[in-house]
Design a protein around this motif. Sequence first.
Motif, PDB file in Angstrom:
ATOM      1  N   LEU A 163       0.973  -1.091  -0.018  1.00 30.70           N
ATOM      2  CA  LEU A 163       0.050   0.401  -0.209  1.00 30.70           C
ATOM      3  C   LEU A 163       0.907   1.350  -0.229  1.00 30.70           C
ATOM      4  N   ASP A 164       2.213   1.027   0.790  1.00 29.02           N
ATOM      5  CA  ASP A 164       2.853   1.855   1.031  1.00 29.02           C
ATOM      6  C   ASP A 164       2.952   3.019  -0.606  1.00 29.02           C
ATOM      7  N   ASN A 165       4.204   1.716  -1.349  1.00 28.63           N
ATOM      8  CA  ASN A 165       4.484   1.869  -3.038  1.00 28.63           C
ATOM      9  C   ASN A 165       2.906   2.212  -3.938  1.00 28.63           C
ATOM     10  N   LEU A 166       2.379   2.128  -3.605  1.00 33.98           N
ATOM     11  CA  LEU A 166       0.919   2.041  -4.037  1.00 33.98           C
ATOM     12  C   LEU A 166       0.608   3.513  -4.214  1.00 33.98           C
ATOM     13  N   LYS A 167       0.637   3.754  -2.635  1.00 32.14           N
ATOM     14  CA  LYS A 167       0.354   5.607  -2.524  1.00 32.14           C
ATOM     15  C   LYS A 167       1.695   6.768  -3.103  1.00 32.14           C
ATOM     16  N   ARG A 168       2.568   5.599  -3.148  1.00 33.96           N
ATOM     17  CA  ARG A 168       3.680   6.535  -3.734  1.00 33.96           C
ATOM     18  C   ARG A 168       3.596   6.721  -4.995  1.00 33.96           C
ATOM     19  N   ALA A 169       3.207   5.902  -6.109  1.00 40.61           N
ATOM     20  CA  ALA A 169       2.862   5.812  -7.565  1.00 40.61           C
ATOM     21  C   ALA A 169       1.566   6.504  -7.346  1.00 40.61           C
ATOM     22  N   ALA A 170       1.310   6.741  -6.938  1.00 43.69           N
ATOM     23  CA  ALA A 170      -0.437   7.836  -7.084  1.00 43.69           C
ATOM     24  C   ALA A 170       0.630   9.259  -6.983  1.00 43.69           C
ATOM     25  N   LYS A 171       0.891   9.583  -6.179  1.00 52.20           N
ATOM     26  CA  LYS A 171       1.855  10.533  -5.929  1.00 52.20           C
ATOM     27  C   LYS A 171       2.398  11.063  -7.110  1.00 52.20           C
ATOM     28  N   PHE A 172       3.062   9.948  -7.706  1.00 48.17           N
ATOM     29  CA  PHE A 172       4.041  10.319  -9.072  1.00 48.17           C
ATOM     30  C   PHE A 172       3.033  10.570  -9.925  1.00 48.17           C
ATOM     31  N   LEU A 173       2.001  10.039 -10.071  1.00 47.42           N
ATOM     32  CA  LEU A 173       1.105  10.756 -10.735  1.00 47.42           C
ATOM     33  C   LEU A 173       0.883  12.126 -10.993  1.00 47.42           C
TER      34      LEU A 173
END
Length: 332
Positions: free
Chosen positions: A222-232
């Motif tokens: 979930l942490d990496n998923l949130k990082r990916a969303a923030k990147f976008l």
Amino acid sequence: MRKGIVSAGNWLVDSVKMIEKYPSPGNLITIESIEVGAGGCSHNVLVDLAKMKADIPLYAGGCIGNDANGKYIIEQIKSNNIDGQFMTVIPGELTSYTDVMAEKGGKSRTYFHYRGANAWLDIKHLENIDTNAKIFHLGYLLLLDKLDSYDNEYKVRAARALKMLQEKGYKTSVDVVSEESDRFAKIIVPCLPYINYLIINEIEAAQCCGIRIREDDDSYSLDNLKRAAKFLLDNGVNEQVTIHFPEGGYTITKAGKEAFIESYKLPSKDIVSTVGAGDAFCAGMLYSIHENYSIEKALQFASASARFNLLNATCTGGAPDINHINSFIQHI
């Protein structure tokens, strides 16, 4: 005040073949049943919205061939009271189609796709779509050859198209197809500054930003998923990013608000097919955005829409109406 949703992009006919399991190379497996239906991002999203019986105008845009499949798609558009005036027939081209091999119980699905008329959809077709709709949803990028092609100024023609649509007054929404390639950074990332709402799955999000979301054991971070969303968001998405995946859904807005919910569970024995589940989630999210739901309520509504989709073999056969979705959420 603007009202309504346009969905333009992929239109095709799906032949969903149910099998016990996918065979190893060179081996045979029996097809146990076949269901044929219209599919593609635009069709699935619009029909799911139509079956919600929402009081909002719906508009279809895209390219089809002058063949039996194209006529079938037009019949589906009309039968669901969707405005089809912006559909374009491409002379001499076949309507796009996909053969779907779907394992029982929703375990996996494999697609064999003929690009056909969808490959011709271009800016000239989109700029002719003049409506008072609030949202313009485009999908699937990576399966629209003309729009996926290089542009000297914008890097990809889809980015030019999305900017044009924003200038026409639409809030733009985008979905992409899952594929194993290095094209995400080349095609999707240049489009981000011209997208208001990005609605994709965890595989596509990971491909866009190079952040690993799933581990070798298929668990997710979930942490990496949130990082990916923030990147976008940081790379241009104007208002919000939503990432959906079998275990749940996550949304983050430009203002920093975020929400996560777990998916509504179904016993594996009750899952007929996962074909179209992502589009059902997307339709629920688009309706929620149109109606100004909170991001928490939007995720609940979208997740419930996807759940009902799992109960049918075709892309839209399980689509419920709004009252059914809301009743389910209230009593879960």
